[in-house]
Design a protein around this motif. Structure first.
Motif, PDB file in Angstrom:
ATOM      1  N   ALA A 167       0.715   4.239  -2.766  1.00 23.93           N
ATOM      2  CA  ALA A 167       0.392   5.591  -2.287  1.00 23.93           C
ATOM      3  C   ALA A 167       1.497   6.555  -2.680  1.00 23.93           C
ATOM      4  O   ALA A 167       1.245   7.706  -3.049  1.00 23.93           O
ATOM      5  N   CYS A 168       2.723   6.055  -2.617  1.00 29.03           N
ATOM      6  CA  CYS A 168       3.884   6.872  -2.970  1.00 29.03           C
ATOM      7  C   CYS A 168       3.844   7.233  -4.456  1.00 29.03           C
ATOM      8  O   CYS A 168       4.067   8.387  -4.834  1.00 29.03           O
ATOM      9  N   PHE A 213       0.814  -1.213   0.000  1.00 27.26           N
ATOM     10  CA  PHE A 213       0.000   0.000   0.000  1.00 27.26           C
ATOM     11  C   PHE A 213       0.854   1.273   0.000  1.00 27.26           C
ATOM     12  O   PHE A 213       0.626   2.168  -0.826  1.00 27.26           O
ATOM     13  N   ASN A 236       1.203   7.398  -6.275  1.00 23.73           N
ATOM     14  CA  ASN A 236       0.087   8.330  -6.373  1.00 23.73           C
ATOM     15  C   ASN A 236       0.532   9.749  -5.983  1.00 23.73           C
ATOM     16  O   ASN A 236       0.313  10.715  -6.712  1.00 23.73           O
ATOM     17  N   ASN A 237       1.203   9.864  -4.829  1.00 25.59           N
ATOM     18  CA  ASN A 237       1.658  11.172  -4.368  1.00 25.59           C
ATOM     19  C   ASN A 237       2.648  11.812  -5.332  1.00 25.59           C
ATOM     20  O   ASN A 237       2.682  13.021  -5.490  1.00 25.59           O
ATOM     21  N   SER A 269       8.229  12.105  -3.014  1.00 26.08           N
ATOM     22  CA  SER A 269       7.747  10.781  -3.409  1.00 26.08           C
ATOM     23  C   SER A 269       8.337  10.380  -4.748  1.00 26.08           C
ATOM     24  O   SER A 269       8.766   9.239  -4.934  1.00 26.08           O
TER      25      SER A 269
END
Lengths: 359, 289
Positions: free
Chosen positions: B29-30, B25, B32-33, B262
């Motif tokens: 998420a990284c 996850f 995405n960021n 990120s």
């Protein structure tokens, strides 16, 4: 920071770095204190904060924190060595350079001058105090980087030459700790740094030079007398209220109590906090008896100016750009002029990305 | 297989949940960021998607490339020196009877807290007060500003890393040597092989998988090396010792530019993965087994 961004309000109060006030205030993480100050002042409120520390915590005309700790720059030097070599207290930046030259004896590991030159925030707070008295500024009136102006480069060259030639060989990595170390062990004769250094350098258990230290205002630069521009080396830590706090009144009361004159005196006497912010506490007998430099500090507090570095939200990035390049120039690997050209490009990029230059 | 399919999945589930929580996850998420504008100190602008802008800004940033270069210095020179020293120490101790008694002393640097290592070396490197220059003065040589010039700082930092992590390589190689069969050596002695022949023909080939694993572990570690550098120089003087981890930390946690930070870590993940894949290809599978 993560907590502030998540807007939980878990912490009601936090410590705010004076130079980052703009960043946190713009983000909306800090509550402005002006209304509270006007309407809900308690008996704890310290009426005589040094004005400069309050100014340092202002952004866009509002006050965002109460000063808990603060310092300005003063010259600390070895009285005994000055007398021995017949040196007068420097009145101009040129005097200071000459004094440092006379006191340097590299073969015996004696150095004239030490200041913080490590990259990061330590260095610009000091180095650009000096470029400022040479007439240089971080940003010009169009918010373009001003670090390649002739005045700034002259100041940066003076600063880097002084340390390169008359400072310890590894001064480019000096932070406040190393500056104190080299001074209290008697290896360096002059330092220009924070007024709260008195706590360490006048402590006989931590310092080998107690009783030999002279204090003076920093010398004037080419721009003009120190009444006009003083190398301020200002730093303030303020207590601020979280904008999402659910206990604003209680926080405000605590803030006033924590920064009250009484508590300031106690942190000074019992905790050894020499960076107190109340003028009368600094001028008090208890303080003056312990520390001989007080009159100079009080004078410097009047002269220092919080505007020698810009109060903009982009401060950390700009600071990093300048600090890193000055640190490089101090190693002697590049000239101050080359260093400032690199800093200009980096600063321009930061300001451009932040949207300052859009038509 | 002893386990039936269903019980396999049930037993596998806890590991999967943990892995999703701590690795899978966060990884996505990284990513995405990294595609967003995401500045913690500028919440007014929100976190809109801006495509590859964060990556483009990094690629245009000279300091980004420089930090990668510094990182490769650490990986290549640091690990190379550690390997040679670790190998020498291991063979030295391997030849001594009851050598394992002194083994714990060799491991002290490795088990020290990195922050303590950093602070200790920072003081030792001090020009005037440091113990290194004290000895240099004793023997009449010129004291060095260990962390004060750009070229020397890089060297000094690597020296600290060598001091701290050579024991790990030593430990891996030493246990590898202990596990070597004795027959080839007896045969070699009978055939009258020289020391060098034994080294090149027997020891190194037999130790190869162990050496490669040691290199792999250390190289990955050196790639993300942060703690001691941060304590000793925080990347200075200038940007001389600013590794990729230091610079990405600065972007993400000093400037609070989560988007760009990120993107930086995603690039680092890709680089480490490429490196590992190449490396694992070199290790012949049957020798590892």
């Amino acid at each position: 920071m993560a907590d502030l961004a998540a807007k939980t309000g878990t912490y009601d109060i936090f410590l705010l770095d004076g130079w980052q006030t703009a960043r946190y205030a713009r983000a909306g993480y800090v509550a402005p204190l002006d209304d509270l100050l006007a309407n809900k002042k308690s008996k704890y409120y310290c009426e005589d904060f040094a004005p400069i520390f309050l100014d340092a915590l202002r952004y866009e005309g509002k006050l965002w924190g109460l000063p808990y700790y603060g310092h300005v720059g003063i010259l600390m030097y070895r009285k005994d060595q000055f007398t021995e070599k017949g040196i007068d207290v420097p009145k101009t930046t040129d005097d200071l350079m000459n004094a440092a030259a006379k006191l340097t004896d590299k073969a015996n590991n004696k150095f004239g001058m030490a200041m913080r030159a490590v990259k990061g925030e330590d260095n610009p707070i000091i180095s650009t105090s000096w470029t400022w008295v040479f007439g240089g500024q971080w940003l010009d009136k169009d918010m373009k980087p001003g670090v390649t102006s002739p005045e700034f480069i002259k100041g940066a060259t003076w600063f880097t030459d002084l340390l390169k030639n008359y400072g310890p060989p590894d001064v480019s990595r000096y932070s406040w700790l190393e500056v104190q170390n080299t001074f209290v062990t008697g290896n360096t004769s002059i330092i220009f740094d924070a007024s709260d250094f008195i706590g360490r350098i006048e402590d006989p258990t931590l310092s080998q030079i107690v009783g030999k230290i002279g204090y003076a205002l920093a010398p004037a630069g080419p721009f003009g007398p120190i009444t006009e521009r003083y190398p301020s080396h200002l730093f303030t830590a303020g207590m601020a209220i979280n904008a999402d706090s659910k206990n604003v009144d209680a926080s405000w009361l605590f803030l006033q109590w924590m920064t009250s004159k009484d508590i300031q005196m106690r942190t000074m006497m019992e905790g050894g906090n020499t960076g107190i912010a109340s003028l009368s506490a600094i001028a008090s007998d208890e303080y003056s008896k312990t520390y001989p430099g007080i009159p100079v500090i009080l004078e410097a507090l009047k002269l220092a100016n919080p505007n020698y570095m810009p109060h903009v939200p982009e401060y950390p990035e700009l600071c990093e750009a300048i600090g890193t390049q000055i640190s490089r120039a101090v190693t002697g690997e590049i000239t101050a002029e080359e260093a400032m050209k690199t800093a200009y490009d980096e600063m321009y990029k930061v300001m451009d990305q932040a949207g300052y230059y859009k038509k | 297989m002893l386990l039936k399919k269903r019980s396999f999945y049930i037993l596998f589930l806890p590991a999967l949940v943990v892995l999703i929580g701590v690795a899978i996850f966060p990884f996505f998420a990284c990513i995405n960021n990294s595609l967003r504008f995401y500045d913690l100190t500028n919440p007014a602008k929100g976190t809109p998607y801006i495509g590859g802008t964060n990556y483009r800004l990094l690629f245009e940033d000279g300091r980004f490339w420089h930090s990668l270069l510094v990182t490769f210095y650490f990986v290549i020179f640091g690990v190379a020196v550690q390997l040679v020293l670790g190998y020498l120490m291991a063979s030295l101790l391997n030849g001594v009877e009851k050598g394992s008694l002194v083994l714990p002393f060799f491991l002290i640097p490795m088990v020290m807290t990195p922050v303590v290592v950093g602070l200790t070396w920072r003081l030792m490197y001090d020009h005037i007060l440091g113990i290194l220059n004290y000895f240099i003065r004793l023997i009449g040589m010129t004291p060095q500003p260990w962390l004060g010039t750009e070229s020397l700082a890089l060297f000094s930092i690597i020296l600290t890393d060598v001091w701290e992590w050579t024991p790990l390589i030593f430990l891996i190689l030493y246990s590898g040597m202990k596990a070597l069969p004795t027959e080839p050596y007896e045969a070699a002695t009978i055939d009258g092989a020289s020391i060098w022949q034994v080294l090149y023909r027997i020891t190194l080939p037999l130790l190869k998988p162990v050496i490669l694993v040691a290199i792999l572990l250390r190289a990955i570690d050196a790639f993300k090396w942060f703690d001691t550098i941060y304590i000793m120089t925080s990347g200075g003087p200038g940007v001389a010792t600013e590794s990729a981890s230091i610079y990405s930390y600065m972007i993400a946690f000093n400037f609070f530019n989560i988007g760009k930070g990120s993107a930086f870590s995603i690039i680092m993940i890709i680089l480490v993965n490429i490196f590992c894949m190449i490396f694992i290809k070199i290790i012949p599978e049957k020798e590892v087994a």
